[in-house]
Write an enzyme that holds these catalytic residues in place. Structure first.
Site, PDB file in Angstrom:
ATOM      1  CG  ASP A 293      -6.778   1.562  -0.811  1.00  0.00           C
ATOM      2  OD1 ASP A 293      -5.577   1.413  -1.113  1.00  0.00           O
ATOM      3  OD2 ASP A 293      -7.341   0.907   0.106  1.00  0.00           O
TER       4      ASP A 293
ATOM      5  CG  HIS B   5      -4.645   0.329   4.225  1.00  0.00           C
ATOM      6  ND1 HIS B   5      -3.850  -0.238   3.251  1.00  0.00           N
ATOM      7  CD2 HIS B   5      -5.786   0.718   3.607  1.00  0.00           C
ATOM      8  CE1 HIS B   5      -4.487  -0.205   2.093  1.00  0.00           C
ATOM      9  NE2 HIS B   5      -5.660   0.378   2.274  1.00  0.00           N
TER      10      HIS B   5
ATOM     11  CB  CYS C 125      -0.983   0.012   1.166  1.00  0.00           C
ATOM     12  SG  CYS C 125      -0.261   0.198   2.816  1.00  0.00           S
TER      13      CYS C 125
END
Length: 288
Positions: free
Chosen positions: A143, A126, A87
């Site tokens: 995302d 995250h 991420c």
């Protein structure tokens, strides 16, 4: 990504460098041939194209190092080498591309809460993005670094209690009560006949230096699964592929799921090459 603290301290963030971002190389890497302008259609299209082109993987962490988040390193690894990332890398790269396209981007950090008994029990690990489109009053959640089949295919407006459908994936954003001063947002995905919480976040801005610490923690903490368990994901045109150590799972858009166990190191490397287009470092042991 819930992990315990480690006995040593992370290295200081690397000095910021100015690296020209090659937008043309990025758009070629993700296969985007649409408009290169700052509007909602481009945001959604680039988001989906990025997700399908660049796999989620933790091979650097598995090899014992935290991946570099420096712009030059991200461009080299994710655009020019046959690699992906997790991420921090994926959403940092997307942020650079969106800013070059004319979007305003704010870095946010959330807590992955799948399977947790509390929305605040796990640490914030995250990274996600809040994107503003010129002329549009609504911010968007973007995302491309979640990796899971329950992740967003396209950026969605930051609006509560509205269902978003893209292909077979269904999502909702909700706000929930908590003790903090900012609204707590939760992304939910439709799974197994019900809505399942994926991650929780506020719109508090973070900066790249914050990601340096989180990245080091997630990649090197021996209690973090990313430091010892092979995790590779890819969204395809017909579904989603997930490789967890030696188990390969294909979830198709029609709901069918196929799973098989790979034989060993050689088989895993072959699958990474064939199914994920990843050239795994020869020095990294993939099967433990």
């Amino acid at each position: 990504m819930s992990t315990a603290s480690t006995p040593t301290s992370p290295p200081a963030p690397a000095a910021e460098t100015t690296t020209p971002f090659d937008l043309d190389a990025y758009l070629a890497r993700i296969g985007w041939r649409g408009a290169a302008r700052a509007d909602v259609a481009t945001l959604r299209g680039v988001h989906a194209a990025h997700l399908r082109a660049i796999p989620f993987e933790n091979l650097d962490a598995l090899g014992g190092t935290a991946p570099s988040l420096e712009p030059a390193a991200l461009v080299r690894k994710l655009l020019h080498e046959r690699r992906g990332g997790y991420c921090y890398e994926q959403n940092t790269l997307l942020a650079m591309a969106l800013e070059r396209l004319g979007f305003a981007v704010t870095l946010l950090v959330g807590r992955v809460v799948v399977g947790a008994d509390s929305l605040t029990r796990r640490p914030r690990t995250h990274a996600v993005l809040l994107v503003r489109v010129p002329g549009d009053p609504r911010p968007y959640l973007a995302d491309v670094g979640y990796g899971d089949v329950a992740g967003l295919l396209e950026a969605v407006p930051l609006r509560a209690d509205v269902e978003f459908r893209v292909g077979p994936r269904r999502h909702r954003l909700v706000t929930v009560e908590h003790e903090g001063p900012l609204e707590l947002w939760v992304l939910r995905a439709w799974s197994g006949g019900g809505w399942v919480d994926q991650y929780a976040f506020t719109v508090e801005p973070f900066v790249p230096a914050d990601l340096e610490v989180m990245n080091w923690h997630v990649a090197t903490n021996p209690r973090s699964p990313f430091s010892w368990r092979l995790t590779v994901r890819r969204t395809t045109g017909t579904g989603h592929l997930a490789l967890d150590e030696r188990r390969l799972t294909e979830t198709r858009d029609d709901g069918r799921v196929f799973t098989r166990e790979l034989a060993g190191e050689e088989d895993v490397r072959a699958v990474l090459e064939r199914e994920f287009a990843i050239a795994a470092p020869a020095t990294t042991r993939l099967v433990r």
